[in-house]
Design a protein around this motif. Structure first.
Motif, PDB file in Angstrom:
ATOM      1  N   ASP A  38      44.688 -92.089  62.301  1.00 15.21           N
ATOM      2  CA  ASP A  38      44.391 -91.169  63.401  1.00 15.21           C
ATOM      3  C   ASP A  38      42.996 -91.483  63.912  1.00 15.21           C
ATOM      4  OD1 ASP A  38      46.017 -88.228  63.971  1.00 15.21           O
ATOM      5  OD2 ASP A  38      44.125 -88.583  65.011  1.00 15.21           O
ATOM      6  N   TRP A  39      42.677 -90.950  65.069  1.00 15.85           N
ATOM      7  CA  TRP A  39      41.340 -91.215  65.638  1.00 15.85           C
ATOM      8  C   TRP A  39      40.289 -90.244  65.112  1.00 15.85           C
ATOM      9  CZ3 TRP A  39      38.555 -87.920  69.007  1.00 15.85           C
ATOM     10  CH2 TRP A  39      39.249 -86.783  69.413  1.00 15.85           C
ATOM     11  N   MET A  40      40.735 -89.197  64.399  1.00 16.34           N
ATOM     12  CA  MET A  40      39.803 -88.250  63.783  1.00 16.34           C
ATOM     13  C   MET A  40      39.947 -88.299  62.270  1.00 16.34           C
ATOM     14  SD  MET A  40      39.789 -84.816  66.145  1.00 16.34           S
ATOM     15  CE  MET A  40      41.463 -84.378  65.682  1.00 16.34           C
ATOM     16  N   GLU A  41      38.823 -88.187  61.566  1.00 12.23           N
ATOM     17  CA  GLU A  41      38.850 -88.183  60.105  1.00 12.23           C
ATOM     18  C   GLU A  41      39.715 -87.040  59.598  1.00 12.23           C
ATOM     19  OE1 GLU A  41      37.629 -90.336  58.140  1.00 12.23           O
ATOM     20  OE2 GLU A  41      36.204 -91.469  59.352  1.00 12.23           O
ATOM     21  N   ASN A  42      40.493 -87.312  58.529  1.00 11.58           N
ATOM     22  CA  ASN A  42      41.356 -86.280  57.972  1.00 11.58           C
ATOM     23  C   ASN A  42      41.706 -86.628  56.531  1.00 11.58           C
ATOM     24  OD1 ASN A  42      43.867 -84.821  57.254  1.00 11.58           O
ATOM     25  ND2 ASN A  42      43.706 -84.038  59.337  1.00 11.58           N
ATOM     26  N   ASP A  43      40.946 -86.088  55.591  1.00  8.27           N
ATOM     27  CA  ASP A  43      41.208 -86.344  54.176  1.00  8.27           C
ATOM     28  C   ASP A  43      42.303 -85.434  53.640  1.00  8.27           C
ATOM     29  OD1 ASP A  43      39.278 -88.322  53.995  1.00  8.27           O
ATOM     30  OD2 ASP A  43      37.681 -86.883  53.593  1.00  8.27           O
ATOM     31  N   GLU A  44      42.618 -84.363  54.363  1.00  7.97           N
ATOM     32  CA  GLU A  44      43.617 -83.415  53.899  1.00  7.97           C
ATOM     33  C   GLU A  44      44.959 -84.099  53.689  1.00  7.97           C
ATOM     34  OE1 GLU A  44      46.019 -79.427  55.436  1.00  7.97           O
ATOM     35  OE2 GLU A  44      45.104 -80.814  56.852  1.00  7.97           O
ATOM     36  N   MET A  45      45.346 -84.983  54.599  1.00 13.67           N
ATOM     37  CA  MET A  45      46.640 -85.636  54.507  1.00 13.67           C
ATOM     38  C   MET A  45      46.754 -86.486  53.247  1.00 13.67           C
ATOM     39  SD  MET A  45      48.818 -84.777  56.742  1.00 13.67           S
ATOM     40  CE  MET A  45      49.987 -86.100  56.457  1.00 13.67           C
ATOM     41  N   VAL A  46      45.696 -87.181  52.908  1.00 14.73           N
ATOM     42  CA  VAL A  46      45.705 -87.998  51.693  1.00 14.73           C
ATOM     43  C   VAL A  46      45.912 -87.118  50.476  1.00 14.73           C
ATOM     44  CG1 VAL A  46      44.316 -89.492  50.207  1.00 14.73           C
ATOM     45  CG2 VAL A  46      44.313 -89.843  52.687  1.00 14.73           C
ATOM     46  N   ASN A  47      45.220 -85.993  50.438  1.00 16.27           N
ATOM     47  CA  ASN A  47      45.363 -85.066  49.308  1.00 16.27           C
ATOM     48  C   ASN A  47      46.772 -84.500  49.224  1.00 16.27           C
ATOM     49  OD1 ASN A  47      42.660 -85.422  48.600  1.00 16.27           O
ATOM     50  ND2 ASN A  47      41.970 -83.733  49.904  1.00 16.27           N
ATOM     51  N   LEU A  48      47.349 -84.147  50.373  1.00 19.68           N
ATOM     52  CA  LEU A  48      48.707 -83.595  50.388  1.00 19.68           C
ATOM     53  C   LEU A  48      49.726 -84.615  49.877  1.00 19.68           C
ATOM     54  CD1 LEU A  48      48.747 -81.667  53.796  1.00 19.68           C
ATOM     55  CD2 LEU A  48      48.845 -80.659  51.507  1.00 19.68           C
ATOM     56  N   ILE A  49      49.555 -85.854  50.297  1.00 17.72           N
ATOM     57  CA  ILE A  49      50.486 -86.903  49.876  1.00 17.72           C
ATOM     58  C   ILE A  49      50.345 -87.186  48.381  1.00 17.72           C
ATOM     59  CG2 ILE A  49      50.979 -89.379  50.097  1.00 17.72           C
ATOM     60  CD1 ILE A  49      50.411 -89.003  53.132  1.00 17.72           C
ATOM     61  N   LYS A  50      49.133 -87.175  47.888  1.00 20.08           N
ATOM     62  CA  LYS A  50      48.922 -87.380  46.452  1.00 20.08           C
ATOM     63  C   LYS A  50      49.530 -86.240  45.641  1.00 20.08           C
ATOM     64  CE  LYS A  50      44.828 -90.327  46.743  1.00 20.08           C
ATOM     65  NZ  LYS A  50      43.370 -90.462  46.458  1.00 20.08           N
ATOM     66  N   GLU A  51      49.480 -85.027  46.182  1.00 16.06           N
ATOM     67  CA  GLU A  51      50.106 -83.890  45.509  1.00 16.06           C
ATOM     68  C   GLU A  51      51.621 -84.059  45.419  1.00 16.06           C
ATOM     69  OE1 GLU A  51      48.934 -80.369  47.573  1.00 16.06           O
ATOM     70  OE2 GLU A  51      46.817 -80.541  46.974  1.00 16.06           O
ATOM     71  N   LEU A  52      52.182 -84.836  46.341  1.00 12.91           N
ATOM     72  CA  LEU A  52      53.614 -85.116  46.322  1.00 12.91           C
ATOM     73  C   LEU A  52      53.967 -86.247  45.358  1.00 12.91           C
ATOM     74  CD1 LEU A  52      54.351 -84.880  50.151  1.00 12.91           C
ATOM     75  CD2 LEU A  52      55.087 -83.259  48.399  1.00 12.91           C
ATOM     76  N   GLY A  53      52.943 -86.817  44.732  1.00 14.94           N
ATOM     77  CA  GLY A  53      53.165 -87.873  43.746  1.00 14.94           C
ATOM     78  C   GLY A  53      53.155 -89.272  44.298  1.00 14.94           C
ATOM     79  N   SER A  54      52.711 -89.429  45.528  1.00 18.58           N
ATOM     80  CA  SER A  54      52.672 -90.758  46.125  1.00 18.58           C
ATOM     81  C   SER A  54      51.234 -91.185  46.385  1.00 18.58           C
ATOM     82  CB  SER A  54      53.483 -90.777  47.427  1.00 18.58           C
ATOM     83  OG  SER A  54      53.714 -92.099  47.853  1.00 18.58           O
ATOM     84  N   GLU A  55      51.063 -92.395  46.867  1.00 17.14           N
ATOM     85  CA  GLU A  55      49.746 -92.939  47.182  1.00 17.14           C
ATOM     86  C   GLU A  55      49.515 -92.895  48.683  1.00 17.14           C
ATOM     87  OE1 GLU A  55      48.718 -96.689  45.296  1.00 17.14           O
ATOM     88  OE2 GLU A  55      50.424 -96.432  43.936  1.00 17.14           O
ATOM     89  N   ALA A  56      48.246 -92.764  49.058  1.00 16.13           N
ATOM     90  CA  ALA A  56      47.928 -92.706  50.486  1.00 16.13           C
ATOM     91  C   ALA A  56      46.506 -93.147  50.756  1.00 16.13           C
ATOM     92  CB  ALA A  56      48.145 -91.290  51.024  1.00 16.13           C
ATOM     93  N   ILE A  57      46.300 -93.656  51.954  1.00 18.32           N
ATOM     94  CA  ILE A  57      44.954 -93.917  52.456  1.00 18.32           C
ATOM     95  C   ILE A  57      44.883 -93.368  53.870  1.00 18.32           C
ATOM     96  CG2 ILE A  57      44.499 -95.961  51.057  1.00 18.32           C
ATOM     97  CD1 ILE A  57      45.205 -97.671  53.526  1.00 18.32           C
ATOM     98  N   PHE A  58      43.669 -93.023  54.297  1.00 20.07           N
ATOM     99  CA  PHE A  58      43.456 -92.621  55.684  1.00 20.07           C
ATOM    100  C   PHE A  58      42.639 -93.695  56.381  1.00 20.07           C
ATOM    101  CE2 PHE A  58      41.002 -90.897  59.157  1.00 20.07           C
ATOM    102  CZ  PHE A  58      41.987 -90.246  59.889  1.00 20.07           C
TER     103      PHE A  58
END
Length: 251
Positions: A38-58
């Motif tokens: 995204d064009w705006m910083e957003n760490d929330e999405m990474v945390n949500l995805i990790k809570e689902l048991g998967s890996e993520a980067i923003f």
């Protein structure tokens, strides 16, 4: 057959809100590692995805800029080593104005993000997906890619362009293992619709009136369609224009 994306990597542009957010989470729930762009910083999405048991980067990226897009794909490969699926969803509605009143600045910005952005993303996604032997790309257009809307000339032109670009790329990639499709959402409950309606009762009722089903669509309903189009369950589907619009374009 239960769709799973375990050990696969999915990229979602415009992934911090609305349809992109819902799709990033849907991929994660199916086991995919997800690059949220995204064009705006957003760490929330990474945390949500990790809570689902998967890996993520923003990744922060302006999809209308070639250097940003090239760096975005390079970051994904550096982090995960591969790319299997892409949902090119980033877009803006631009300013409302009749064709003769549309400014050059608004035209260039809207076309740049919506249409050029999809082309740039595919330009750098396709070579990486080819390395996996197969994969899928879904581009996000709109019902405005199938019909006209008075007062949004740049937006409508950009979305029609995405449909044509998708069909062309699908033909180019059909024998190379990459399926390329486009989804055309109707009126979906997103921040964009909030801006267009002004959140007023009159505005909301006006836009609801476009949908024969009598309500706004939900971002999750589009996300489900995108994930299916990327899955092996859609293995014979390419160059397809999927309208998810509550019957809007059937009128």
């Amino acid at each position: 057959m239960e769709t799973t994306f375990k050990n696969k990597v999915a990229l979602v542009t415009g992934g911090a809100s609305g349809i992109g957010r819902a799709t990033a989470l849907a991929f994660a729930k199916k086991g995919a590692k997800v690059a949220v762009v995204d064009w705006m910083e957003n760490d929330e999405m990474v945390n949500l995805i990790k809570e689902l048991g998967s890996e993520a980067i923003f990744i922060k990226c302006d999809v209308s800029k070639i250097d940003d897009v090239k760096a975005m794909v390079a970051q994904i490969i550096a982090a995960f080593g591969r790319l299997d699926y892409a949902f090119n969803n980033a877009g803006i509605e631009g300013a409302s104005a009749a064709t003769q009143d549309c400014s050059e600045e608004n035209w260039d910005k809207t076309i740049g993000v919506n249409l050029k952005g999809v082309w740039l993303c595919m330009k750098y996604e396709i070579p990486e997906i080819l390395k996996q032997g197969k994969g899928a790309i879904v581009n996000c257009a709109s019902v405005a890619g199938m019909i006209g809307f008075a007062g949004l000339p740049a937006y409508v032109a950009s979305k029609h362009g995405i449909v044509g670009l998708t069909k062309t790329t699908a033909l180019e990639c059909a024998t190379q293992g990459i399926r390329v499709n486009v989804v055309c959402p109707g009126v979906i409950q997103t921040p964009m619709i909030d801006r267009l309606t002004g959140k007023t009762k009159e505005g909301i009722e006006r836009f609801k009136g476009f949908e024969p089903i009598g309500r706004f669509g939900l971002p999750e309903e589009i996300a489900n369609a995108v994930v299916w189009m990327c899955s092996d369950e859609a293995s014979f589907v390419t160059g397809h224009v999927m309208a998810v619009d509550g019957g809007f374009t059937a009128q």
